[in-house]
Design a protein around this motif. Structure first.
Motif, PDB file in Angstrom:
ATOM      1  N   ASP A   1       7.243   4.370   2.488  1.00 23.91           N
ATOM      2  CA  ASP A   1       8.287   5.040   3.284  1.00 23.91           C
ATOM      3  C   ASP A   1       9.277   4.024   3.862  1.00 23.91           C
ATOM      4  O   ASP A   1      10.491   4.185   3.754  1.00 23.91           O
ATOM      5  N   ARG A   2       8.736   2.948   4.451  1.00 24.83           N
ATOM      6  CA  ARG A   2       9.615   1.907   5.018  1.00 24.83           C
ATOM      7  C   ARG A   2      10.454   1.233   3.918  1.00 24.83           C
ATOM      8  O   ARG A   2      11.647   0.993   4.078  1.00 24.83           O
TER       9      ARG A   2
ATOM     10  N   LYS B   1       0.843  -1.197   0.000  1.00 23.56           N
ATOM     11  CA  LYS B   1       0.000   0.000   0.000  1.00 23.56           C
ATOM     12  C   LYS B   1       0.883   1.254   0.000  1.00 23.56           C
ATOM     13  O   LYS B   1       2.070   1.189   0.332  1.00 23.56           O
ATOM     14  N   GLU B   2       0.259   2.363  -0.321  1.00 21.21           N
ATOM     15  CA  GLU B   2       1.000   3.626  -0.363  1.00 21.21           C
ATOM     16  C   GLU B   2       1.723   3.897   0.959  1.00 21.21           C
ATOM     17  O   GLU B   2       2.851   4.388   0.986  1.00 21.21           O
ATOM     18  N   SER B   3       1.043   3.523   2.059  1.00 23.90           N
ATOM     19  CA  SER B   3       1.621   3.777   3.377  1.00 23.90           C
ATOM     20  C   SER B   3       2.861   2.926   3.659  1.00 23.90           C
ATOM     21  O   SER B   3       3.579   3.161   4.623  1.00 23.90           O
ATOM     22  N   ASP B   4       3.112   1.911   2.819  1.00 27.74           N
ATOM     23  CA  ASP B   4       4.294   1.052   3.012  1.00 27.74           C
ATOM     24  C   ASP B   4       5.543   1.632   2.358  1.00 27.74           C
ATOM     25  O   ASP B   4       6.662   1.166   2.616  1.00 27.74           O
TER      26      ASP B   4
END
Ligand SMILES: [Fe+2]
Length: 382
Positions: free
Chosen positions: A350-351, A345-348
């Motif tokens: 960054d990591r 997902k988009e939120s992944d």
């Protein structure tokens, strides 16, 4: 011209039936072999039987360790080393795809150097590992001839790249008959991994005239044979072409390293379990697009090796043709081309970008990317 080094493996047998050399080659190094393989396919296809028969005929005892999962873990390697010690194994036969081969390298390293796998995360093992006879059954990783192993620390969810000349197998038996049983998606994934090795080695900052020869020949062979092998699994000529192509790719990246695609694919494997070849395949066109302006002549050579006629094009367009050609190849393989298909997902991002940005393979990329640029590349294939 700067001075350079080319590390070559000790001995390669190539051709149909090469697996029958397992026994005589193992007997050069020891009397008791640990046979390291995956959890099922080598037993199903008969390749494990071929290895065991050859060992028996040569008078070499065999202990089978058929426990290697894909993306082999530190625990699997340590359990394999324990089994080898208990049985007094003095040579290893590694049979299968990249995972059993990488696990075997880890086991070989522990047997002679001692300690735990994580001890070698940032330092090369000092001593040569227990001798390995490597018998690949896929055409992709090149692990049978490189000094690298990638092992997963499941506790930290990190893929560790461990390297050292002592990890290079003593013998590689490249038998195209063993690759006939690969299903289409494995042929496609491992083949795209090999293409990524060749392209990244060719554009690497530490490429040399000797790695260039192998990289271009690999690109040519893979471009010519990958789709034929995916859609015609019994096509022996295509299987031979792919096996030879991935070997040349291994010789190239074993010396010139890989670059940004691999830096970005490792966290996808560690965090989302995306198979290595599939992860590289998705990233390759978009990373090539990012890189091509930094080394246009090199990308023009890649386009030519892939069979594109770029004679009448400007340098810029010729370089861009390489990107389009690989994009087309990816489409024809039938592999996924979106990260979201694997639950990313988009939120992944960054990591993922943080992990990729600190990966050593970035240092060999023709353009040095920062974390924001890497995040944008992930986003482009989301
Ligand atoms: Fe790879």
């Amino acid at each position: 011209m700067k001075e350079y080094m080319f590390q070559s493996p000790a001995r390669i047998h190539f051709g149909r039936g090469a697996v029958s050399k397992s026994g005589t080659e193992a007997a050069r190094f020891g009397k008791s072999a640990l046979v390291v393989t995956g959890k099922g396919s080598s037993a199903r296809t008969g390749s494990l039987d071929a290895v065991l028969a050859s060992l028996k005929a040569a008078g070499v005892a065999a202990t089978v360790y058929a426990q290697v999962e894909s993306d082999p873990s530190v625990n699997t390697v340590e359990a394999g080393a324990k089994l080898a010690r208990e049985n007094g194994c003095d040579v290893i036969v590694a049979l299968g795809g990249g995972s059993p081969l990488d696990a075997a390298k880890g086991i070989a390293m522990l047997l002679t150097n001692g300690g735990k796998v994580t001890d070698y995360e940032f330092k090369s093992p000092e001593k040569d590992g227990t001798p390995i006879i490597a018998v690949p059954t896929t055409a992709g990783t090149g692990s049978e001839i490189t000094r690298f192993t990638v092992l997963t620390d499941t506790d930290r969810k990190v893929k560790m790249l461990i390297q050292g000349a002592g990890l290079i197998p003593k013998v590689a038996l490249l038998d195209p008959e063993l690759t006939l049983s690969m299903p289409a998606h494995v042929t496609a994934g491992t083949g795209m991994d090999a293409l990524t090795h060749a392209i990244e080695a060719y554009i690497s900052k530490i490429a040399t005239p000797m790695t260039d020869v192998h990289a271009l020949e690999a690109i040519r062979l893979i471009g010519e044979n990958l789709i034929k092998a995916v859609h015609g699994p019994e096509n022996m000529q295509a299987r031979e072409g792919m096996l030879r192509g991935q070997m040349h790719a291994g010789l190239a990246f074993g010396n010139a390293s890989v670059a940004l695609v691999h830096a970005m694919s490792r966290p996808l494997g560690a965090l989302f379990g995306i198979p290595h070849g599939q992860a590289n395949a998705m990233l390759l066109p978009v990373v090539m697009d990012y890189n091509h302006s930094a080394a246009p002549e090199r990308f023009r050579d890649i386009a030519r090796a892939l069979g594109e006629n770029v004679d009448d094009l400007s340098l810029r367009d010729a370089a861009r043709t390489a990107v389009l050609s690989v994009e087309e190849l990816l489409e024809e393989t039938g592999l996924e081309n979106r990260l979201s298909a694997f639950g990313v997902k988009e939120s992944d991002i960054d990591r993922l970008a943080s992990d990729a940005a600190v990966n050593g393979s970035c240092n060999f990329n023709p353009r040095k990317p920062d974390k924001e640029e890497i995040a944008a590349l992930y986003a482009a294939v989301l």
